[in-house]
Design a protein around this motif. Structure first.
Motif: not given
Length: 301
Positions: A58-61, A66-70, A145-147, A192-193
């Motif tokens: 999850v990319f935040y400004r 945040l890593s959710l899965l790898h 702000n999030t992707a 949330l960021a």
């Protein structure tokens, strides 16, 4: 000739609806609204385009990714990939693209990276050390702000991605987009960021103040292009100056920072992050250098 341990992945100009693809598509819709949905997205993407590793960030400004899965497939790594969120993400071409406000879509590293990326300090000191040679990111914007960023990677023992891989992924993107939209409506919202994320604040402070006590403002402009993998020629174009002037600035940067390679530059930048003081215009390099100096006990009188 490729070695026995090397892998060659074949791209396709069309989607192959074999049993694997069929199963992945069915599971995708069955997992809507469930925690396993994101793994189902990766299953579809991997059915379209073979990879060596993949995952979801999850990319935040306003905070570190945040890593959710790898999903790692075994191959040699001299660095653990989790180190990405301690600071290297700030130099990632894909993360930089997100910050610039790019739309949802498929982004191949070959299309978004600077011209000297594979000679950059970021690549030589970090990217290659986690065993990755190439990547395609499927970015899906939640808001400005999030992707969500689904990353697909090929390692150094495989062939790189091709234009056919990108085209095949683009063919399935309308399905992925529709599924993500419906899942976003059904599922529990993502965290949330956190505007008080200390690591991200220190990364931002390092980006703002690194080497400011030693370099001129123009040298620091060149420094950031150097760190991110821009050639002297492209840096000169961006800064509207000459190639020769940029090369002089680069030479002065190496001399003033007492380094001899881009790998040393990257390591110095990363090492300074814990010494940054958010909100203050202080050079973290100065604090880092002080911490490296040996203590000298006062001689007994």
């Amino acid at each position: 000739m490729r070695g026995k341990s090397e892998v060659y992945h074949r791209g396709s100009l069309a989607l192959v609806w074999d049993q694997r693809m069929l199963d992945a598509q069915v599971a995708l819709w069955q997992q809507l609204g469930k925690p396993s949905f994101f793994a189902a997205i990766l299953d579809v993407l991997e059915a379209v385009c073979p990879v060596d590793s993949s995952g979801l960030l999850v990319f935040y400004r306003q905070q570190k990714p945040l890593s959710l899965l790898h999903r790692f497939h075994p191959f040699d790594r001299s660095l653990h990939a989790d180190i990405y969120s301690t600071g290297p993400y700030a130099l990632d071409p894909q993360y930089q693209l997100f910050l610039k406000g790019c739309a949802s879509g498929t982004y191949w590293l070959a299309d978004v990276a600077p011209d000297d990326f594979y000679q950059s300090s970021y690549y030589t000191a970090f990217y290659s050390k986690i065993g990755v040679a190439d990547s395609i990111d499927v970015l899906w914007r939640i808001d400005d702000n999030t992707a969500l960023n689904f990353f697909m990677q090929r390692n150094i023992n495989s062939n790189t991605f091709s234009r056919a891989d990108v085209q095949a992924l683009n063919m399935v993107m309308p399905i992925i987009d529709a599924a993500l939209l419906r899942h976003h409506q059904l599922a529990t919202p993502l965290p949330l960021a956190n505007s008080a994320d200390q690591t991200h604040l220190q990364v931002e402070a390092t980006l703002s103040n690194f080497a400011s006590s030693l370099l001129t403002p123009r040298e620091r402009d060149v420094l950031w292009y150097l760190l991110r993998g821009y050639s002297s020629a492209l840096t000169a174009e961006k800064l509207q100056t000459s190639d020769g002037t940029v090369k002089i600035h680069r030479k002065n940067i190496y001399r003033k920072l007492e380094i001899g390679s881009q790998a040393e530059l990257f390591s110095l930048f990363i090492n300074c992050i814990p010494f940054a003081r958010p909100g203050l215009p202080e050079d973290p390099l100065h604090s880092y250098q002080q911490a490296q100096e040996p203590s000298h006990p006062i001689a007994a009188l």
